[in-house]
Each structure stands twice: as C-alpha cells, then as structure tokens.
Design a protein around this motif. Structure first.
Motif, PDB file in Angstrom:
ATOM      1  N   THR A 166       9.021  13.725  44.165  1.00  0.00           N
ATOM      2  CA  THR A 166       9.852  13.458  45.345  1.00  0.00           C
ATOM      3  C   THR A 166       9.224  14.050  46.604  1.00  0.00           C
ATOM      4  O   THR A 166       9.711  15.010  47.176  1.00  0.00           O
ATOM      5  CB  THR A 166      11.282  14.015  45.143  1.00  0.00           C
ATOM      6  N   PHE A 167       8.125  13.429  47.036  1.00  0.00           N
ATOM      7  CA  PHE A 167       7.362  13.921  48.169  1.00  0.00           C
ATOM      8  C   PHE A 167       7.677  13.196  49.482  1.00  0.00           C
ATOM      9  O   PHE A 167       7.299  13.657  50.545  1.00  0.00           O
ATOM     10  CB  PHE A 167       5.854  13.755  47.907  1.00  0.00           C
ATOM     11  N   SER A 168       8.313  12.031  49.413  1.00  0.00           N
ATOM     12  CA  SER A 168       8.406  11.139  50.576  1.00  0.00           C
ATOM     13  C   SER A 168       9.229  11.703  51.721  1.00  0.00           C
ATOM     14  O   SER A 168      10.202  12.438  51.513  1.00  0.00           O
ATOM     15  CB  SER A 168       9.018   9.791  50.177  1.00  0.00           C
ATOM     16  N   CYS A 173       8.779   5.872  44.701  1.00  0.00           N
ATOM     17  CA  CYS A 173       9.094   4.867  43.681  1.00  0.00           C
ATOM     18  C   CYS A 173       7.844   4.083  43.266  1.00  0.00           C
ATOM     19  O   CYS A 173       7.649   3.799  42.098  1.00  0.00           O
ATOM     20  CB  CYS A 173      10.169   3.920  44.194  1.00  0.00           C
ATOM     21  N   LEU A 174       7.012   3.741  44.232  1.00  0.00           N
ATOM     22  CA  LEU A 174       5.799   2.981  43.921  1.00  0.00           C
ATOM     23  C   LEU A 174       4.802   3.789  43.110  1.00  0.00           C
ATOM     24  O   LEU A 174       4.113   3.248  42.239  1.00  0.00           O
ATOM     25  CB  LEU A 174       5.140   2.494  45.211  1.00  0.00           C
ATOM     26  N   PHE A 175       4.723   5.094  43.391  1.00  0.00           N
ATOM     27  CA  PHE A 175       3.693   5.905  42.748  1.00  0.00           C
ATOM     28  C   PHE A 175       4.236   6.845  41.684  1.00  0.00           C
ATOM     29  O   PHE A 175       3.577   7.794  41.270  1.00  0.00           O
ATOM     30  CB  PHE A 175       2.920   6.687  43.818  1.00  0.00           C
ATOM     31  N   GLY A 176       5.462   6.582  41.213  1.00  0.00           N
ATOM     32  CA  GLY A 176       5.984   7.248  40.022  1.00  0.00           C
ATOM     33  C   GLY A 176       6.381   8.700  40.175  1.00  0.00           C
ATOM     34  O   GLY A 176       6.295   9.465  39.215  1.00  0.00           O
ATOM     35  N   THR A 177       6.843   9.107  41.356  1.00  0.00           N
ATOM     36  CA  THR A 177       7.183  10.522  41.548  1.00  0.00           C
ATOM     37  C   THR A 177       8.623  10.743  42.011  1.00  0.00           C
ATOM     38  O   THR A 177       8.948  11.821  42.504  1.00  0.00           O
ATOM     39  CB  THR A 177       6.227  11.166  42.573  1.00  0.00           C
ATOM     40  N   ARG A 178       9.481   9.756  41.859  1.00  0.00           N
ATOM     41  CA  ARG A 178      10.863   9.913  42.320  1.00  0.00           C
ATOM     42  C   ARG A 178      11.732  10.554  41.239  1.00  0.00           C
ATOM     43  O   ARG A 178      11.707  10.139  40.077  1.00  0.00           O
ATOM     44  CB  ARG A 178      11.454   8.563  42.714  1.00  0.00           C
ATOM     45  N   LYS A 179      12.501  11.563  41.633  1.00  0.00           N
ATOM     46  CA  LYS A 179      13.542  12.138  40.794  1.00  0.00           C
ATOM     47  C   LYS A 179      14.759  12.373  41.676  1.00  0.00           C
ATOM     48  O   LYS A 179      14.629  12.813  42.817  1.00  0.00           O
ATOM     49  CB  LYS A 179      13.080  13.439  40.143  1.00  0.00           C
ATOM     50  N   SER A 180      15.929  12.107  41.146  1.00  0.00           N
ATOM     51  CA  SER A 180      17.128  12.101  41.987  1.00  0.00           C
ATOM     52  C   SER A 180      17.735  13.474  42.208  1.00  0.00           C
ATOM     53  O   SER A 180      18.412  13.693  43.202  1.00  0.00           O
ATOM     54  CB  SER A 180      18.172  11.164  41.392  1.00  0.00           C
ATOM     55  N   GLY A 181      17.507  14.421  41.299  1.00  0.00           N
ATOM     56  CA  GLY A 181      18.092  15.742  41.504  1.00  0.00           C
ATOM     57  C   GLY A 181      19.592  15.742  41.298  1.00  0.00           C
ATOM     58  O   GLY A 181      20.138  14.942  40.547  1.00  0.00           O
ATOM     59  N   ARG A 182      20.279  16.622  41.996  1.00  0.00           N
ATOM     60  CA  ARG A 182      21.730  16.761  41.845  1.00  0.00           C
ATOM     61  C   ARG A 182      22.408  15.751  42.756  1.00  0.00           C
ATOM     62  O   ARG A 182      22.703  16.048  43.907  1.00  0.00           O
ATOM     63  CB  ARG A 182      22.174  18.170  42.204  1.00  0.00           C
ATOM     64  N   ALA A 183      22.617  14.559  42.277  1.00  0.00           N
ATOM     65  CA  ALA A 183      23.146  13.482  43.113  1.00  0.00           C
ATOM     66  C   ALA A 183      24.613  13.713  43.468  1.00  0.00           C
ATOM     67  O   ALA A 183      24.985  13.773  44.634  1.00  0.00           O
ATOM     68  CB  ALA A 183      22.977  12.148  42.401  1.00  0.00           C
ATOM     69  N   GLN A 218       4.279   3.675  36.802  1.00  0.00           N
ATOM     70  CA  GLN A 218       3.972   4.981  36.254  1.00  0.00           C
ATOM     71  C   GLN A 218       3.059   5.749  37.211  1.00  0.00           C
ATOM     72  O   GLN A 218       2.415   5.177  38.075  1.00  0.00           O
ATOM     73  CB  GLN A 218       3.291   4.824  34.886  1.00  0.00           C
ATOM     74  N   ASP A 219       3.021   7.062  37.001  1.00  0.00           N
ATOM     75  CA  ASP A 219       2.163   7.881  37.844  1.00  0.00           C
ATOM     76  C   ASP A 219       0.702   7.499  37.647  1.00  0.00           C
ATOM     77  O   ASP A 219       0.302   6.976  36.602  1.00  0.00           O
ATOM     78  CB  ASP A 219       2.361   9.355  37.490  1.00  0.00           C
ATOM     79  N   LEU A 220      -0.101   7.743  38.676  1.00  0.00           N
ATOM     80  CA  LEU A 220      -1.508   7.372  38.640  1.00  0.00           C
ATOM     81  C   LEU A 220      -2.288   8.326  37.749  1.00  0.00           C
ATOM     82  O   LEU A 220      -1.962   9.513  37.656  1.00  0.00           O
ATOM     83  CB  LEU A 220      -2.081   7.379  40.059  1.00  0.00           C
TER      84      LEU A 220
END
Length: 387
Positions: free
Chosen positions: A322-324, A332-342, A359-361
């Motif tokens: 979750t760097f964005s 989402c495109l590079f496989g690093t999204r996590k939602s955390g405490r939604a 998937q991640d590169l």
C-alpha cells in the motif's frame, strides 16, 4: 519531557480549559501539545478547543525558520525596485504570486493539520486504530517515537524546509514555465483530463519512489525508516521524514508530473493544495467523511482511504505494501494493495475483497528503481525538446 509531578500539579491547580490549552512546553524541542498525553476525556472538549496549536508547530525554532523562509522572497522584492525585470521569469507566474503561493500552501498545511487533529481527538469512534492501542509507553510520544528519535526528526525538519525552499525557487529560475503563467488558459475539459493524468503520473513516480525506499535496503535503513518510527501516525507526522525523503518525492512526484503533463495556472493551484490535504489525511489517524480530499477522489478506480496508509505504518518494517498516493491504482496493478482496518470507512474494493489486479513483480530481476529510471528518461527527453 513533562514531569509527572508537573502534570499532576497542572491538573489540580488550573481550570479545565486553561489546562488543556497549555502546550506540553517542558519538552526540550518545544514539542506541540498532545505529543505526550491524550486530552482528558472528562473535559468534554469541543472541536474548536483543539486548535490552540495552530500558530506554532512542534518546534518554535522550526516555525520561526519557516516564517523566515516564507518572508525572504517578500523582503527581496522590497529591497529591489525593479522586481519585474530582475525576478520575474518570462512564461511563468510572477515572483510575487509565487511567493504568495508558498505562503498559502504553508497556511493550508497548518490549518488543515489543526482541523484533522481536532477531528482525531473529538471523534474516537472514527479512528483507524482503536484508542487503546494509542496507550503511551514510557518516554514515547503518541506516535511511538522516543525523545532521541524526535531530536533527529527536529534536525531533518530544518533541512527539509531549506532544501524545499532551494528546490522550489530553483525550479522557478531554471525551468521557465514550470510555474504556469496566467496567459496559457485551458478549456474546462482539458483541465480536467490534464489534472487526472498529471495526478496519475505523479502518483506513479511517488509509488515507485516509496516502494524503492522500502525495498532497497540502503534507502530503507538510512532514509525511510525514520518516517516509520511513527507506528500510530497523526497528521503532524506527514512531513516528518529524512530531508532527502521529502526532496526525492518532490522531484519524482510533483516535478516530473508538471514537466510531463503541465497544468495551467488555476489547475496548478488546485492540484498542489489538494495534494496537501490528501497527504495530511493519509496520516491523520481517521478515515471517514471528514477527509475532504479522499472523499472527493473515492470515485476513482481502486480508490483508497486513510486506513490503507495507516495499515502501512502498523506492520513489520513499515509494511511493504500500500504505497500509492492518490487513487490506489498502482497498488492494485502491481500487487501491493492491502485494505487494513476498513471498518466503517471501507471502500467498494475492500468490501468486495478485490485487492490486486496482478501478482507482485518478480524480485530476482526487477528493481523498483527501474520505473524511476524510465520516468527520468522521459523527463529528460521532454526537457531536451521543449517544455
């Protein structure tokens, strides 16, 4: 640090309102109030009661330095009677407007920081992390930093202000047109499309810069880990980084985006102020409708909210996901999204469980610095042609 007997004396000997307005002033670097203690819930404070730290930030010394740097351009204009010929750059906004622009940005940062912290302390149920997890450890501030770490950050704050000042005015004189003049208007449709593309180019550069700062060992150990001393970020934590971290992001983010997709004058103003709001909100500790910038961009594909970045600060090694900034498309495109405490502020993708498109590169041959090299080449080509 405020001594225990001093806190007890203040709680007993002063009225409730006076007590809460007193900054935690015994800290060696004038740390702003609520650095070391949460406000007493029994005081029944209103939102406006949390704005007493508006004029002065975490360090009075740093606040004075900021005011000096903001005033310096106006002093230069006052000392020179031929400002229009010596300081104004052809094809750019006037030097006066540029000086006003940075003053306005500083004011927005201070006012919106105060607003977000007022929301944080006033609405516990909107916090991204449960209040019990903010219980202070011995000699740690609300974000989990000790005094030694705060001393180091205090020095980097000074170098951040100086380096940003040199960068901002260096761009004005070295890249005519970077700060757009009022003589290059764009249609409403073009403004909207350019703004959208500019922000995605900016977030692309900042995504890979941020990811590099995590995944390249040298960059993490010597630069970015400083920002992640804050495990429970508040909005004041936004620019508390290694000075080169802020400098690096300014170049590969705002600078590259404005060169590749130039915005006209009013859109440029809007974009920069919007980015200030968005950056402060990411670290605000609240994820809800009070977040103006994130609420405005929720319609974007895979849009994120502050709870995504908050989760980024909670995890091991600052969490390599979750760097964005802005939107959330690149995670989402590079496989690093996590939602955390939604919880109540969950986005559509959080609820549907759609975290990543691909998937991640592969780490064996891919370096997160490669996209930045490619972006730099594009910028060089653009500058070699015509800006």
């Amino acid at each position: 640090m405020v001594k225990k007997d001093e806190r007890q004396k203040g709680a007993k000997g002063q009225t409730n309102l006076d007590h809460i307005r007193v900054a935690v002033a015994s800290v060696s670097k004038d740390m702003c109030r609520y650095s070391w203690t949460l406000p007493d819930e029994s005081l029944n404070l209103r939102m406006k009661d949390h704005f007493s730290s508006l004029l002065f930030g975490g360090s009075i010394t740093n606040t004075i330095l900021e005011l000096v740097l903001l005033a310096a351009p106006f002093v230069a204009m006052g000392m020179n009677g031929q400002v229009s010929t010596l300081l104004n750059v052809k094809g750019s906004m006037t030097f006066l407007e540029l000086s006003v622009f940075f003053f306005v940005c500083s004011t927005v940062r201070r006012v919106y920081n105060a607003y977000l912290e007022a929301v944080y302390f006033s609405f516990q149920n909107l916090r991204t992390q449960p209040p019990k997890e903010h219980l202070l450890k011995q000699k740690k501030d609300l974000m989990g930093r000790d005094m030694e770490q705060l001393e180091i950050l205090d020095g980097h704050d000074k170098w951040t202000m100086i380096s940003q000042f040199l960068l901002n005015f260096g761009l004005y004189f070295c890249l005519p047109g970077y700060y757009p003049s009022p003589h290059e208007p764009q249609s409403l449709q073009e403004r909207f499309l350019r703004l959208l593309l500019n922000h995605y180019v900016m977030s692309f550069g900042m995504y890979w810069a941020h990811r590099s700062l995590h995944e390249v060992p040298f960059l993490w150990e010597h630069i970015h880990c400083i920002h992640h001393w804050a495990k429970h970020p508040l909005s004041r934590n936004t620019y508390e980084d290694h000075w080169f971290d802020n400098f690096f992001n300014a170049i590969v983010g705002h600078c590259y985006a404005q060169i590749l997709v130039p915005l006209d004058r009013p859109t440029f103003w809007f974009s920069r102020i919007f980015r200030i709001l968005e950056s402060l909100e990411k670290h605000s500790g609240v994820s809800c409708g009070f977040n103006i910038a994130h609420s405005m961009q929720q319609w974007l594909p895979f849009a994120q909210m502050p709870h995504h970045h908050d989760w980024h600060h909670e995890g091991f090694k600052g969490s390599n996901y979750t760097f964005s900034s802005i939107g959330g498309l690149w995670d989402c495109l590079f496989g690093t999204r996590k939602s955390g405490r939604a919880n109540h502020s969950a986005t559509r993708e959080d609820r549907n469980g759609k975290s990543n498109v691909m998937q991640d590169l592969p780490a064996r041959w891919f370096s997160p610095l490669l996209p930045l090299v490619g972006l730099t080449v594009l910028v060089s080509i653009k500058l070699h042609g015509s800006f």
